[in-house]
Design an enzyme around this catalytic site. Structure first.
Site, PDB file in Angstrom:
ATOM      1  N   HIS A 196     -24.691  12.545  21.231  1.00 18.50           N
ATOM      2  CA  HIS A 196     -25.831  12.615  20.321  1.00 18.50           C
ATOM      3  C   HIS A 196     -25.797  11.483  19.301  1.00 18.50           C
ATOM      4  CE1 HIS A 196     -27.339  16.574  21.659  1.00 18.50           C
ATOM      5  NE2 HIS A 196     -26.082  16.737  22.030  1.00 18.50           N
TER       6      HIS A 196
ATOM      7  N   ARG B 111       2.610  -0.372  15.584  1.00 19.42           N
ATOM      8  CA  ARG B 111       1.628   0.328  16.409  1.00 19.42           C
ATOM      9  C   ARG B 111       2.241   0.943  17.656  1.00 19.42           C
ATOM     10  NH1 ARG B 111       1.162  -5.000  16.203  1.00 19.42           N
ATOM     11  NH2 ARG B 111       1.101  -6.319  18.080  1.00 19.42           N
TER      12      ARG B 111
ATOM     13  N   GLU C  24       0.827  -1.202   0.000  1.00 14.86           N
ATOM     14  CA  GLU C  24       0.000   0.000   0.000  1.00 14.86           C
ATOM     15  C   GLU C  24       0.867   1.259   0.000  1.00 14.86           C
ATOM     16  OE1 GLU C  24      -2.207  -3.238   2.337  1.00 14.86           O
ATOM     17  OE2 GLU C  24      -0.159  -2.475   2.178  1.00 14.86           O
TER      18      GLU C  24
ATOM     19  N   LYS D 221      -3.892  -9.834   3.152  1.00 14.26           N
ATOM     20  CA  LYS D 221      -2.958  -9.122   2.277  1.00 14.26           C
ATOM     21  C   LYS D 221      -2.376 -10.051   1.220  1.00 14.26           C
ATOM     22  CE  LYS D 221       0.000  -6.412   4.373  1.00 14.26           C
ATOM     23  NZ  LYS D 221       0.956  -5.933   5.390  1.00 14.26           N
TER      24      LYS D 221
ATOM     25  N   GLU E 165      -4.945  -5.125  17.563  1.00 13.04           N
ATOM     26  CA  GLU E 165      -3.891  -5.855  16.865  1.00 13.04           C
ATOM     27  C   GLU E 165      -2.981  -6.544  17.872  1.00 13.04           C
ATOM     28  OE1 GLU E 165      -2.409  -4.419  12.881  1.00 13.04           O
ATOM     29  OE2 GLU E 165      -0.561  -4.178  14.039  1.00 13.04           O
TER      30      GLU E 165
END
Length: 552
Positions: free
Chosen positions: A391, A275, A214, A516, A360
């Site tokens: 809301h 991460r 990507e 992937k 993850e």
């Protein structure tokens, strides 16, 4: 590494199961019987004030949870992580995101290398780049200074930088903007590049291996956009890529093939998971935006919570307690989700960031020795900034049938102090909602209270709020780079605690690989290869047929 302890076979687990079987939360009674409850169950960690008094917590629960941590070896595993042992067993790696924020005077040797020295060598190079871009010394192919930094990454190489950039907008240098491209959907790059000047744009391509599908797809699209835009303006394109692209990568050969000067590649290490990497070179775009001094303050916030987690006594240890409470809710009350509700517009990307960090890490079905887990693991983390969420989905939290523990986050001092024409402080109105929501979730509203308001009997039940919904409130003086670092580190260590109790490897992520790989393998079928299409299952083949028939 030793086999994990089965938490369900510990004495503490049996105690917690017994407590849970008869536990009936009643916050009204608990606060009435203990006027000091808020003080008793509030904790401090660096600049964070954490109120656990509206959690399912009493002295018996607290003692059993701390016993569970001891019996499952949480402290020992924490120490092993800090020391650089290979606790990521499926990849045989150390887990050392905590080394990213150690001071330069520290030493930590892992696999024969002083990793702290390595971290600061890269950090100083990132700071040098930041200073050059911010001062205007770094110029593009036409000699103009940089006005826009575009970060191209995915997963942790995007979620961390974009979340932190949005959170620290007040600290961004005036006249400098960051944009972030991650999705392989061409719409993402198309919209993010819209209106930019190629002569004043710098791209940061974040991919450790420089092979991420990507990221490299988007990087090539950005390169084509840059060269095409420069050519249209009559700017020499020879060597232009090296003036408009830098890399966060360790694959210098691939970086050079792309056209980036390897001197402008900033590496990070196999012991940093994506991460957990925003405080590494992955944060290069952030360091440029807010400057080296503020980035150093950001790192100091992480470090403050690292030290708290390592040194604070168990009963005062905020990440430990919050991690254990999450286990308590997940395994003994069936809580499948966990809401994170920041009362700060600047933190609007924080819940999305935590989704990757937590899910993850702990979305696992086997333990670190390969055996099946013996408990439920992980929760679905989600959320939205207040008061927007009020809301949208608060109805479900207040009166729905699911138990949803929630963390509320707020700051005493706003960046923008506004008042209306009557002099009403808008931040106080905002925080009034923050205080009211946790109060309402805890104490609810009884039928008698509803009737006392003159409510028609036919709709009394609809207006009852059961209360006794668990919440944790986290407050800090204001949202600074340091405080943001503290919040991130807090949730990193909460995630660690849960994984340690469950006996899972929180630092691999094999679950992201299968889809992937299949996407790559499907390429020929999507492109029209009849044989490849025939090899697919009927559903996939049908969907591909629909795409090919309807693509304009």
């Amino acid at each position: 590494m030793d086999a994990p302890v089965d938490p369900t076979q510990t004495e503490a687990w049996a105690k917690l199961a017994k407590i849970a079987s008869v536990y009936t939360p009643d916050f009204r009674r608990a606060f009435a019987e203990d006027p000091q409850r808020a003080e008793r169950y509030s904790r401090r960690a660096a600049d964070l004030f954490v109120d656990l008094s509206k959690d399912y917590l009493d002295e018996d629960v607290l003692a059993a949870l701390l016993e569970l941590a001891e019996e499952t070896g949480v402290a020992a595993r924490r120490d092993a992580m800090y020391a650089g042992e290979h606790i990521n067993v499926t990849e045989d790696r150390a887990v050392l995101h905590t080394a990213l924020r150690r001071p330069a005077t520290d030493e930590l040797t892992v696999d024969g290398q002083n990793v702290v020295a390595d971290v600061h060598e890269v950090l100083e190079r990132v700071y040098d780049l930041a200073r050059r871009v911010r001062s205007g010394e770094w110029t593009g192919a036409s000699g103009k200074p940089i006005r826009t930094v575009v970060n191209v990454g995915i997963g942790g190489s995007d979620l961390g930088p974009v979340m932190a950039y949005e959170a620290l907008k007040p600290y961004v240098k005036k006249g400098l903007e960051c944009r972030f491209i991650s999705n392989i959907d061409p719409t993402d790059a198309g919209e993010k590049l819209r209106g930019l000047d190629p002569e004043t744009t710098l791209f940061v391509i974040a991919s450790k291996t420089f092979t991420t599908l990507e990221t490299l797809t988007n990087a090539r699209a950005c390169r084509a956009w840059l060269l095409g835009g420069l050519a249209e303006r009559g700017v020499e394109t020879e060597g232009a890529v090296s003036k408009h692209f830098v890399a966060v990568s360790t694959n210098l050969e691939k970086v050079a093939e792309f056209g980036i000067d390897p001197a402008n590649a900033y590496g990070f290490w196999s012991w940093v998971g994506g991460r957990y990497s925003v405080d590494s070179a992955v944060g290069t775009s952030l360091a440029i935006a807010i400057g080296p001094e503020n980035f150093a303050d950001f790192l100091s916030g992480f470090r403050a919570i690292d030290e708290h987690f390592e040194q604070a006594p168990a009963a005062q240890n905020v990440p430990l307690l919050m991690g254990l409470l999450n286990v308590w809710y997940t395994n003994f009350f069936g809580a499948a989700t966990h809401a994170v509700l920041p009362y700060s517009q600047y933190l609007h990307r924080f819940p999305a960031y935590l989704q990757q960090l937590t899910m993850e890490s702990n979305g696992k079905r086997v333990r670190w020795d390969g055996s099946d887990v013996t408990t439920g693991t992980g929760e679905v983390f989600w959320g939205e900034v207040g008061t927007n969420g009020q809301h949208a989905f608060y109805q479900l939290i207040h009166q729905g049938t699911q138990l949803i523990p929630a963390d509320f986050i707020a700051f005493a001092t706003p960046r923008h102090a506004l008042s209306d024409e009557d002099g009403t402080d808008q931040h106080e109105l905002f925080l009034g909602n923050f205080f009211a929501q946790t109060k309402a979730l805890a104490f609810g509203k009884t039928a008698e209270e509803v009737r006392a308001e003159g409510t028609p009997e036919a709709i009394v039940t609809a207006r009852i709020f059961p209360g006794n919904k668990p919440t944790t409130s986290i407050m800090a003086p204001e949202l600074t780079p340091s405080v943001l670092g503290q919040l991130i580190a807090l949730y990193e260590h909460i995630t660690f605690v849960q994984g340690a109790v469950w006996g899972i490897d929180s630092y691999d992520q094999w679950g992201v690989e299968l889809g992937k790989q299949m996407a790559k393998d499907l390429g020929p079928a999507i492109s029209g290869d009849a044989e490849a299409l025939a090899a697919q299952d009927s559903s996939t083949a049908s969907l591909i047929d629909y795409y090919r028939a309807n693509r304009k």
